[in-house]
Design a protein around this motif. Structure first.
Motif, PDB file in Angstrom:
ATOM      1  N   GLU A 333     -60.273  -9.261   5.042  1.00 62.13           N
ATOM      2  CA  GLU A 333     -59.728  -9.491   3.711  1.00 62.13           C
ATOM      3  C   GLU A 333     -59.287  -8.168   3.083  1.00 62.13           C
ATOM      4  O   GLU A 333     -58.223  -8.076   2.462  1.00 62.13           O
ATOM      5  CB  GLU A 333     -60.778 -10.163   2.818  1.00 62.13           C
ATOM      6  CG  GLU A 333     -61.196 -11.549   3.263  1.00 62.13           C
ATOM      7  CD  GLU A 333     -60.171 -12.623   2.923  1.00 62.13           C
ATOM      8  OE1 GLU A 333     -59.137 -12.277   2.328  1.00 62.13           O
ATOM      9  OE2 GLU A 333     -60.396 -13.795   3.270  1.00 62.13           O
ATOM     10  N   GLU A 334     -60.105  -7.125   3.254  1.00 64.92           N
ATOM     11  CA  GLU A 334     -59.820  -5.834   2.632  1.00 64.92           C
ATOM     12  C   GLU A 334     -58.624  -5.144   3.267  1.00 64.92           C
ATOM     13  O   GLU A 334     -57.746  -4.631   2.572  1.00 64.92           O
ATOM     14  CB  GLU A 334     -61.046  -4.917   2.714  1.00 64.92           C
ATOM     15  CG  GLU A 334     -62.047  -5.104   1.603  1.00 64.92           C
ATOM     16  CD  GLU A 334     -61.448  -4.819   0.224  1.00 64.92           C
ATOM     17  OE1 GLU A 334     -60.740  -3.802   0.070  1.00 64.92           O
ATOM     18  OE2 GLU A 334     -61.676  -5.626  -0.684  1.00 64.92           O
ATOM     19  N   SER A 335     -58.592  -5.094   4.593  1.00 66.16           N
ATOM     20  CA  SER A 335     -57.513  -4.356   5.252  1.00 66.16           C
ATOM     21  C   SER A 335     -56.160  -5.026   5.034  1.00 66.16           C
ATOM     22  O   SER A 335     -55.144  -4.340   4.842  1.00 66.16           O
ATOM     23  CB  SER A 335     -57.802  -4.205   6.748  1.00 66.16           C
ATOM     24  OG  SER A 335     -57.790  -5.465   7.398  1.00 66.16           O
ATOM     25  N   GLU A 338     -55.132  -4.413   1.402  1.00 67.26           N
ATOM     26  CA  GLU A 338     -54.668  -3.034   1.246  1.00 67.26           C
ATOM     27  C   GLU A 338     -53.252  -2.881   1.788  1.00 67.26           C
ATOM     28  O   GLU A 338     -52.400  -2.214   1.177  1.00 67.26           O
ATOM     29  CB  GLU A 338     -55.613  -2.083   1.974  1.00 67.26           C
ATOM     30  CG  GLU A 338     -55.251  -0.611   1.871  1.00 67.26           C
ATOM     31  CD  GLU A 338     -55.490  -0.018   0.497  1.00 67.26           C
ATOM     32  OE1 GLU A 338     -55.181   1.181   0.317  1.00 67.26           O
ATOM     33  OE2 GLU A 338     -55.973  -0.739  -0.408  1.00 67.26           O
ATOM     34  N   ARG A 402     -54.483  -6.175  -8.429  1.00 69.83           N
ATOM     35  CA  ARG A 402     -55.461  -5.685  -7.455  1.00 69.83           C
ATOM     36  C   ARG A 402     -56.244  -4.493  -8.020  1.00 69.83           C
ATOM     37  O   ARG A 402     -57.474  -4.436  -7.937  1.00 69.83           O
ATOM     38  CB  ARG A 402     -54.726  -5.287  -6.165  1.00 69.83           C
ATOM     39  CG  ARG A 402     -55.595  -4.616  -5.113  1.00 69.83           C
ATOM     40  CD  ARG A 402     -56.702  -5.504  -4.623  1.00 69.83           C
ATOM     41  NE  ARG A 402     -57.406  -4.922  -3.494  1.00 69.83           N
ATOM     42  CZ  ARG A 402     -58.646  -5.227  -3.151  1.00 69.83           C
ATOM     43  NH1 ARG A 402     -59.331  -6.112  -3.857  1.00 69.83           N
ATOM     44  NH2 ARG A 402     -59.203  -4.668  -2.102  1.00 69.83           N
ATOM     45  N   LEU A 408     -57.312 -10.170  -4.898  1.00 69.90           N
ATOM     46  CA  LEU A 408     -56.608 -10.040  -3.623  1.00 69.90           C
ATOM     47  C   LEU A 408     -55.241 -10.705  -3.716  1.00 69.90           C
ATOM     48  O   LEU A 408     -55.104 -11.780  -4.307  1.00 69.90           O
ATOM     49  CB  LEU A 408     -57.409 -10.691  -2.500  1.00 69.90           C
ATOM     50  CG  LEU A 408     -58.805 -10.123  -2.203  1.00 69.90           C
ATOM     51  CD1 LEU A 408     -59.473 -10.937  -1.100  1.00 69.90           C
ATOM     52  CD2 LEU A 408     -58.717  -8.657  -1.808  1.00 69.90           C
TER      53      LEU A 408
END
Length: 415
Positions: A333-335, A338, A402, A408
């Motif tokens: 989810e984070e990558s 980003e 964000r 997200l």
């Protein structure tokens, strides 16, 4: 062995035709460096008659054959399937280089590259081997995705139904960039649960009609017209569940978007190079008491301003490519979020500099630059047209939401 342009002679006098010839055996690129080297060589060739193609709306059939034969359409095929699996820093650089020469040619492979990524996430091993093999051989994938009559860009009225060992697709599409020149036309249809699938439709399928109806004032030779799918039947082996690419965090959205940003950055580079040429030829303003236009301090400052903005856009585009590469290696989810945020930044900056550079070109070059023989307005027309692909105003919102609220970005092909 090094690939050279001399291996693929191009007769510029070839008559234009919308018939699609079987692909020539494509060169297989082995590295990032080779991909960039070949893109630079092609860009020189493509720039020669880019203005003529735009002015006359001469569809780039011969140029696309050369483009595909160069191997650049297969550079994202993973190494496990015989490709170079280049970084997305390189993909963006290649598209930027080609777009600086001719942004229509830079845009046409966008859906081809996007489909290859969706295949990675949702295709079976057999499908990956087959379609990646086709890409490496020089086959071009078009698209029949978007629709002009649906509620929004993410809504589809085209239906797909499954009958025994086949799927049947019915619907009407628009903005089908690349379809007119494609050997295979991936088409999106939704099932009874409104889940999108992609059917790989052979160009000569009797139920598929490609309509050369694109008459936009920019990106004139992309042939981004329509497609009608009337009872198109394909085997189940030619269908992938596209919806699965967004059920889990994948880089598919950022990949689609970085290609858009690369096209716009390329347009800006092309416009900036013309600004340099014509600003040097311009006359000095009467009040300046100077001998040459290139001595004008305001022109000099404007050129400097454009250059740093363009260099900043190049930097954020490369950073976006690195973020995508990280998301592909370590999807989470984070990558993926980003990557979406940084690609959104690249999209904002590339849209701004493409419009600014293509407008400043005339201000710095003077009145003579608007003469039809120069056709310099193609840079602004192309920038204004292509930057409408998805609204930059929503990219600002995505970035701010964000950073400020930790939200997200929604996962879809436009983020």
């Amino acid at each position: 062995m090094q690939w050279g342009l001399q291996c693929f002679p191009l007769d510029w006098s070839l008559p234009m035709s919308i018939s699609v010839s079987p692909p020539a055996k494509a060169h297989v690129i082995a590295s990032d460096a080779e991909a960039i080297e070949i893109a630079k060589a092609l860009a020189v060739r493509f720039a020669e008659e880019a203005s003529v193609r735009d002015r006359d709306r001469r569809l780039p059939v011969a140029e696309l054959d050369l483009f595909a034969a160069s191997g650049l359409w297969g550079i994202t095929v993973p190494k496990a399937y015989g490709g170079a699996g280049v970084s997305y820093v390189t993909v963006a650089e290649v598209i930027k280089i080609i777009s600086a020469a001719d942004s229509s040619l830079g845009q046409i492979p966008q859906n081809h590259l996007g489909v290859l990524d969706i295949l990675l996430h949702t295709g079976s091993e057999e499908q990956k081997r087959y379609y990646y093999g086709k890409a490496l051989e020089g086959w071009r994938f078009g698209n029949a995705f978007s629709e002009s009559k649906s509620k929004n860009v993410g809504a589809f009225q085209t239906r797909i139904r499954f009958e025994d060992e086949h799927a049947v697709v019915d619907g009407e599409k628009f903005y089908c960039t690349g379809a007119l020149f494609a050997h295979i036309v991936p088409a999106v249809g939704v099932d009874e649960q409104n889940r999108p699938f992609i059917a790989f439709v052979e160009r000569d399928n009797p139920g598929l009609t490609i309509i050369d109806s694109w008459d936009g004032f920019g990106q004139r030779t992309t042939a981004s017209g329509g497609a009608v799918l009337a009872g198109v039947r394909v085997p189940l082996s030619a269908v992938i569940p596209a919806y699965k690419a967004f059920e889990e965090p994948t880089a598919d959205g950022p990949i689609s978007q970085i290609i858009q940003a690369a096209v716009d950055t390329g347009i800006a580079h092309g416009a900036f190079e013309q600004a340099l040429i014509h600003a040097r030829l311009s006359r000095p303003w009467v009040d300046s008491q100077l001998d040459h236009g290139w001595q004008d301090p305001y022109t000099i400052a404007a050129i400097g301003d454009l250059q740093w903005r363009l260099h900043g856009t190049d930097a954020i585009l490369a950073k976006a490519g690195r973020a995508i590469d990280h998301a592909l290696r370590s999807p989470s989810e984070e990558s993926v979020a980003e990557a979406s945020v940084i690609v959104a930044q690249a999209k904002v900056l590339s849209a701004e500099i493409a419009l600014l550079a293509s407008s400043k070109l005339f201000e710095l070059a003077g009145t003579r630059s608007v003469l039809g023989k120069h056709n310099l307005d193609r840079f602004w027309r192309n920038a204004r047209t292509h930057t409408l692909h998805d609204p930059a105003r929503w990219k600002y919102h995505l970035i701010g939401n964000r950073l400020l609220n930790g939200i997200l970005p929604p996962r879809h092909a436009w983020n």
